[in-house]
Design an enzyme around this catalytic site. Structure first.
Site, PDB file in Angstrom:
ATOM      1  N   ASP A 188      -7.382  27.446 -19.767  1.00  0.00           N
ATOM      2  CA  ASP A 188      -6.733  27.930 -21.082  1.00  0.00           C
ATOM      3  C   ASP A 188      -6.089  27.098 -22.039  1.00  0.00           C
ATOM      4  OD1 ASP A 188      -4.495  27.648 -19.782  1.00  0.00           O
ATOM      5  OD2 ASP A 188      -3.918  29.934 -19.617  1.00  0.00           O
ATOM      6  N   ASP A 208      -1.457  30.240 -14.104  1.00  0.00           N
ATOM      7  CA  ASP A 208      -2.353  29.493 -14.298  1.00  0.00           C
ATOM      8  C   ASP A 208      -3.586  29.848 -13.402  1.00  0.00           C
ATOM      9  OD1 ASP A 208      -3.260  27.005 -15.515  1.00  0.00           O
ATOM     10  OD2 ASP A 208      -2.697  25.562 -14.003  1.00  0.00           O
ATOM     11  N   ASN A 231       6.515  34.240 -22.847  1.00  0.00           N
ATOM     12  CA  ASN A 231       7.758  33.723 -23.473  1.00  0.00           C
ATOM     13  C   ASN A 231       9.011  34.686 -22.795  1.00  0.00           C
ATOM     14  OD1 ASN A 231       7.539  36.682 -23.786  1.00  0.00           O
ATOM     15  ND2 ASN A 231       7.493  36.761 -25.940  1.00  0.00           N
ATOM     16  N   ILE A 233       9.688  37.420 -21.782  1.00  0.00           N
ATOM     17  CA  ILE A 233      10.062  38.942 -22.044  1.00  0.00           C
ATOM     18  C   ILE A 233       8.909  39.797 -21.522  1.00  0.00           C
ATOM     19  CG2 ILE A 233      10.385  40.647 -23.830  1.00  0.00           C
ATOM     20  CD1 ILE A 233      11.166  38.227 -25.682  1.00  0.00           C
ATOM     21  N   SER A 263       1.147   8.386 -32.244  1.00  0.00           N
ATOM     22  CA  SER A 263       2.301   7.987 -31.457  1.00  0.00           C
ATOM     23  C   SER A 263       3.682   8.559 -32.089  1.00  0.00           C
ATOM     24  CB  SER A 263       2.177   6.624 -30.849  1.00  0.00           C
ATOM     25  OG  SER A 263       2.194   5.838 -32.096  1.00  0.00           O
TER      26      SER A 263
END
Length: 579
Positions: A188, A208, A231, A233, A263
Site C-alpha cells: 500500500d 502491514d 491515526n 483513533i 534533496s
C-alpha cells in the site's frame, strides 16, 4: 538540490573497497553486503554510476573518497599524536560492528602505502594520485605541495588496480531503489519500519498485512475497533456507542501533507563530526547504518514532513517545525498523514519519469492532499561547464506538465499543488567561499572555495554554475532559474485540472535570511556545513514557520479548520500511537 551524493558514496565506497579486496575472508557475507549496497545505491543511481571511474575525469568520486579518508587519518594522527597505523585501526573500531571486518581488511591492504606517503610529507591528494585513485595532478582539495608532484609508485600495481575494481552491484528492483518503502508487505506504499523509505518518510503503517489500512484513508469498511487510517483513533464511545472516528473526526476537513522534491525537500544532512577530525570519537559513527538507510536524508525533521527528533548520533541540532506538524495541531485526526517523496538529485525529468508515481494516494478512497512541488535547483545544477546541460524552459514545461497530468489521475478531488520556485543560489558562494570547511579545521587550510574548485576540477561539482568564482556564471545560472520559475507561473495562470488547484510561491529563502538576520544571525549559519549547499536544520524550521505564516495571512483556504475535539483525542488516545 543535487549533491552528486558525494558523502553517501564516500561512505559506501570505503566499504566496497574492502568487500572487493578481502573477498576471501568475508565471502560468506558477500551476498548480504551486495544486497545491502544494491538497495542503498539503488536509491542513488548517480552515486552508483560514479563508482565507474573510467569516464570520471581525474578519478571522480573515488578520488574524493580516497582524499577525504586519507586526510582525516592524517589529521587524527596529528591531533592525538599517534602513529598512523594505530589511527587506522582505531578509526575502524569506531564503525558499527557490521562494518569493522571490511574496514580492517582495507587497512591491512592499504595502510603501508598510506603510511609511506605520510612519512614523506605528501598530502592526501598526492597519496591518492600515487595509488591510482586520482588521475589529475592539478585537482587538489588540500593546499598543493610547494614541490612538483612526482608519483612515487609506493603501491604495487595490484593494489592500484584494486581501487578501480568493484563488485557487480545489482540494483535491486523495488524498494528504496524506486523510492518506495523496502518493507511493505501489503503493497500500500506504507511501512512499519523506520528507515529504508519507511516511517521516517511516510506515516507509519499500522497494519502491514492489509492494503486497505494506511495513513490518509478516508472510506471505512471496517469495524470501529479497526484503526483504518492509522491515526490512532478507533473504538466506540461506551456511553453512546458512537464510532470514535466519526464522532471526533467525521465532520472536520482533512488534508494530508506531501512533498515531491529533491534533496532539499528530503533534508540532506551529513553530520559535521564525520569530517571534523578533532570531533571524531568512538560514538561518532554509531548511527551510520540508520543514516545510510535513510540516504543521508532527514525527512523526519524537514520543512514539510518533520514530525520527530531522532536520538541518532549525528542528528541535526535545533527544534523541528513543519507543515505537517502545523496542520496536525489544527486537526489531530491527520496524525501520520504525510509523505516525503524527496529524492537526492531529482530534477523535473526524473520527477516526471518515475518519482511522481511513487506518491501513494487513492483518488476514490483517500482524503485530499496538499502537495508541495519543490524542485529548487537541480534543473540548473550539474557538474558541467556552461549552461548547455541545464534544463531549458521548453523541457521544463514538458516535464512539469507530465507530472501534473499524472497527479490528475492520482489526487482526490479538492487537493492542491503548491509550486515552490527555484532558489537564487548565488547566496551560496557569497556566504561560504571564504569560510573554513570542516575538513580544513585542523590546520585552517581548506576553505569552501577550495572544496568547490576541487569538485569542479573533477567535474563532479553539485552546481558548477552557482559554486563558481566567476560571477558571470553565477548570474547566468540564476537567470536560467528565473526562466524556469516563469514556466511555473505560466502553468498556474493558463492551466486547470479537475482534481486539484495550483499555486506558485517564489522561493522564501530571501525572507528567511531577512528573519534570521534580524535575530542577529549570519547567512552561513543556515547552510549545511559539510556540503556547503543545502539548507540546514535552522533553515528548515524557519522555512516551515514562514510558510505557515503565509498560509495564515494570505492563503487561509490552505489552513485546515481547528478541530474542537483535539483535547478529547489527546485525553482518549494520548500520542495516538506515535510515529
Amino acid at each position: 538540490m543535487r549533491t552528486m551524493n558525494i558523502l553517501v558514496t564516500l561512505l559506501l565506497v570505503t566499504l566496497v573497497f574492502a568487500v572487493q579486496t578481502n573477498a576471501d575472508t568475508i565471502e560468506k557475507d558477500r551476498a548480504k553486503w551486495i544486497s545491502f549496497f544494491g538497495k542503498l545505491v539503488g536509491a542513488h543511481a548517480d552515486a552508483y554510476n560514479s563508482l565507474n571511474t573510467e569516464d570520471q575525469p581525474g578519478g571522480g568520486i573515488m578520488c574524493v573518497a580516497c582524499t577525504v579518508i586519507v586526510g582525516l587519518v592524517e589529521q587524527f594522527a596529528q591531533i592525538h599524536d599517534k602513529p598512523v597505523v594505530n589511527v587506522l585501526d582505531e578509526l575502524c573500531s569506531f564503525l558499527p560492528l557490521k562494518f569493522r571486518v571490511p574496514c580492517d581488511a582495507a587497512v591491512k591492504i592499504y595502510a603501508p602505502h598510506i603510511i609511506l606517503g605520510l612519512e614523506n610529507h605528501d598530502t592526501a591528494d598526492v597519496i591518492c594520485l600515487d595509488l591510482g585513485v586520482c588521475t589529475n595532478a592539478t585537482c587538489h582539495l588540500f593546499p598543493p605541495p610547494t614541490k612538483d608532484v612526482q608519483v612515487r609508485n609506493y603501491a604495487s600495481e595490484d593494489v592500484r588496480e584494486a581501487y578501480v575494481k568493484f563488485p557487480e552491484l545489482e540494483v535491486v528492483g523495488g524498494g528504496v531503489g524506486n523510492h518506495l518503502p523496502e518493507l511493505d508487505l501489503d503493497g500500500d506504499g506504507f511501512s512499519t519500519s523506520e528507515t529504508l523509505r519507511g516511517g521516517s518518510w511516510r506515516g507509519k503503517d499500522c497494519d502491514d498485512t492489509n492494503g486497505h489500512i494506511y495513513p490518509g484513508r478516508k472510506t471505512d469498511n471496517f469495524p470501529a475497533y479497526i484503526d483504518h487510517d492509522c491515526n490512532g483513533i478507533y473504538g466506540v464511545d461506551p456511553l453512546t456507542g458512537e464510532n470514535f472516528e466519526e464522532l471526533l473526526c467525521g465532520n472536520i476537513s482533512h488534508y494530508g501533507i506531501a512533498i515531491l522534491g529533491d534533496s532539499a525537500a528530503a533534508h540532506f544532512h551529513v553530520p559535521p563530526t564525520y569530517m571534523t577530525a578533532s570531533e571524531i570519537s568512538n560514538t561518532t559513527y554509531m548511527a551510520l547504518v540508520d543514516i545510510l538507510e535513510n540516504e543521508m536524508d532527514w525527512p523526519q525533521m524537514s520543512t514539510t514532513t518533520g514530525h520527530t527528533i531522532t536520538n541518532w548520533m549525528g542528528t541535526p541540532a535545533n527544534p523541528v517545525s513543519s507543515m505537517y506538524l502545523y496542520g496536525r495541531k489544527q486537526n489531530q485526526c491527520t496524525h501520520r498523514d504525510f509523505q516525503n517523496v524527496g529524492v537526492n538529485g531529482a530534477r523535473s525529468s526524473s520527477m516526471a519519469n518515475g518519482i511522481v508515481q511513487t506518491l501513494s494516494r487513492n483518488q476514490n478512497h483517500d482524503h485530499p492532499l496538499i502537495v508541495s512541488f519543490a524542485l529548487i535547483g537541480n534543473d540548473v545544477c550539474n557538474g558541467h561547464y556552461g549552461t548547455q546541460d541545464m534544463t531549458t524552459p521548453q523541457e521544463f514545461y514538458k516535464n512539469v506538465m507530465e507530472s501534473l497530468n499524472y497527479l490528475e489521475t492520482k489526487l482526490p478531488q479538492g487537493s492542491y499543488v503548491v509550486f515552490f520556485g527555484l532558489v537564487d543560489g548565488r547566496i551560496l558562494w557569497d556566504s561560504m567561499h571564504d569560510r573554513i570547511h570542516p575538513i580544513g579545521t585542523t590546520n585552517n587550510n581548506v576553505d569552501y572555495a577550495a572544496v568547490y574548485e576541487y569538485l569542479a576540477c573533477l567535474e563532479i561539482s553539485p552546481c558548477w554554475g552557482w559554486l563558481n568564482p566567476d560571477a558571470y556564471w553565477r548570474n547566468a545560472t540564476s537567470q536560467r532559474a528565473a526562466e524556469l520559475n516563469q514556466v511555473y507561473q505560466d502553468i498556474v495562470a493558463n492551466t486547470t485540472f479537475q482534481n486539484f488547484e495550483m499555486l506558485y510561491f517564489p522561493t522564501p529563502l530571501p525572507d528567511i535570511i531577512g528573519v534570521w538576520g534580524a535575530l542577529g544571525g549570519d547567512v552561513w549559519q543556515l547552510i549545511e556545513p559539510i556540503d556547503g549547499f543545502h539548507p540546514d536544520q535552522r533553515a528548515n524550521a524557519l522555512l516551515a514557520e514562514y510558510q505557515w505564516g503565509l498560509y495564515l495571512t494570505n492563503y487561509t483556504f490552505l489552513v485546515p479548520p481547528k478541530n474542537p475535539n483535539n483535547d478529547d483525542i489527546s485525553d482518549l488516545f494520548l500520542d495516538q500511537g506515535g510515529y
